[in-house]
Enzyme design. Structure first.
Site: not given
Ligand code: NAD
Length: 264
Positions: A69, A160, A167, A197
């Site tokens: 992680d 978004y 990003k 997807r």
């Protein structure tokens, strides 16, 4: 092509971010394996992800599959120790992961909470810098580091929100990292995929609407396939792109070049 005919013959890579067979990381890993690469995988520790990710990694003969992680430095210490023991080097890293509170991936960006802002930037952006620093000593002969991004970094895309901000920071990180590591022959690039997807993709509000909008309005009037993302990922981690670094390379069927909707 190399003399042996396989682009990644003898190359060792780390792929982080396979959750299932729709994951962008899986598309890239599959393409890299088909060209001779040996690949170590990490997956998130929880059962639902491990159950799907581990068999995929096994199906291409991965010698190292372990949980990690990016918010847990001890898990990354263990990962890089294992890779060092196994191979003593790395030729490529694919960083294909992101996370945000889905409650904030709809509505207005202005309502983003401090906690989610910091978590999103930590997981989706800082992790690339952390991994790059850890990978560098294993890339004494040079290497290629690839991350995944989305056009919501450059322009406002419905829902978004904070992920677009993450990003944008990720793409800026790619340029700074490319400059830091360039003298050592280590390249750092981003692949900006059109909407796909996937599990993460479905977490963004209005995902279906965005998917259909881009399908109708991209230059090619469709969205990219997983194989297309995989093959461009392969190009960016292979010697075919040896002169390319600090780039954000779009695989979006030309959506980003279009200035006006095409719907009749
Ligand atoms: P995915 O859900 O298959 O993959 C996301 C991965 O991130 C999962 O494997 C998940 O386990 C991992 N992850 C989340 N938090 C983590 C943490 N703290 N530590 C380690 N791993 C963690 O979805 P995907 O669409 O394949 O996403 C991969 C990358 O591609 C992401 O960076 C995403 O933003 C980017 N991307 C996706 C699309 C799209 O439309 N799906 C488009 C462009 C870019």
């Amino acid at each position: 092509m190399t003399g042996s005919g396989q682009l990644l013959e003898g190359k060792k890579g780390l792929v982080m971010g396979v959750a299932n067979d729709r994951s962008l990381a899986w598309g890239i890993a599959r393409a890299a394996h088909a060209q001779g690469a040996e690949i170590a995988f990490t997956h998130q520790a929880h059962e639902g992800i491990a159950r799907r990710a581990i068999p995929l990694a096994e199906s291409i003969g991965s010698p190292l599959i372990m949980p990690a992680d990016v918010t847990d430095p001890a898990s990354l210490d263990a990962l890089f120790e294992k890779i060092d023991t196994l191979w003593g080097k790395l030729d490529f890293v694919v960083h294909s992961l992101a996370f945000s509170d889905r409650n904030e991936l709809s509505g207005r960006y202005v309502d983003t909470s401090r906690d989610n802002f910091l978590m999103t930037l930590d997981i989706s952006c800082y992790s690339l810098t952390d991994l790059t620093r850890r990978a560098e000593p294993l890339m004494a002969e040079g290497g290629s580091i690839l991350t995944l991004t989305y056009d919501g970094s450059q322009r406002v895309i419905k829902s978004y929100n904070v992920m677009g901000v993450a990003k944008a920071a990720l793409e800026a990180s790619v340029r700074y990292l490319a400059n830091d590591l360039g003298p050592g022959g280590i390249r750092v690039n981003a692949l900006s995929a059109g909407p796909m997807r996937t599990l993460a993709g479905a977490g963004v509000g209005d995902a279906r609407y965005v998917y259909q909008w881009m399908e109708k309005n991209s230059a090619m009037r469709r969205n990219p396939t997983l194989d297309e993302v995989g093959n461009t990922g392969l190009y960016l981690i292979s010697p075919l792109s040896n002169g390319v670094t600090g780039e954000v390379h779009y695989v979006d069927c030309g959506y980003n070049i279009v200035g006006m909707g095409m719907i009749d």
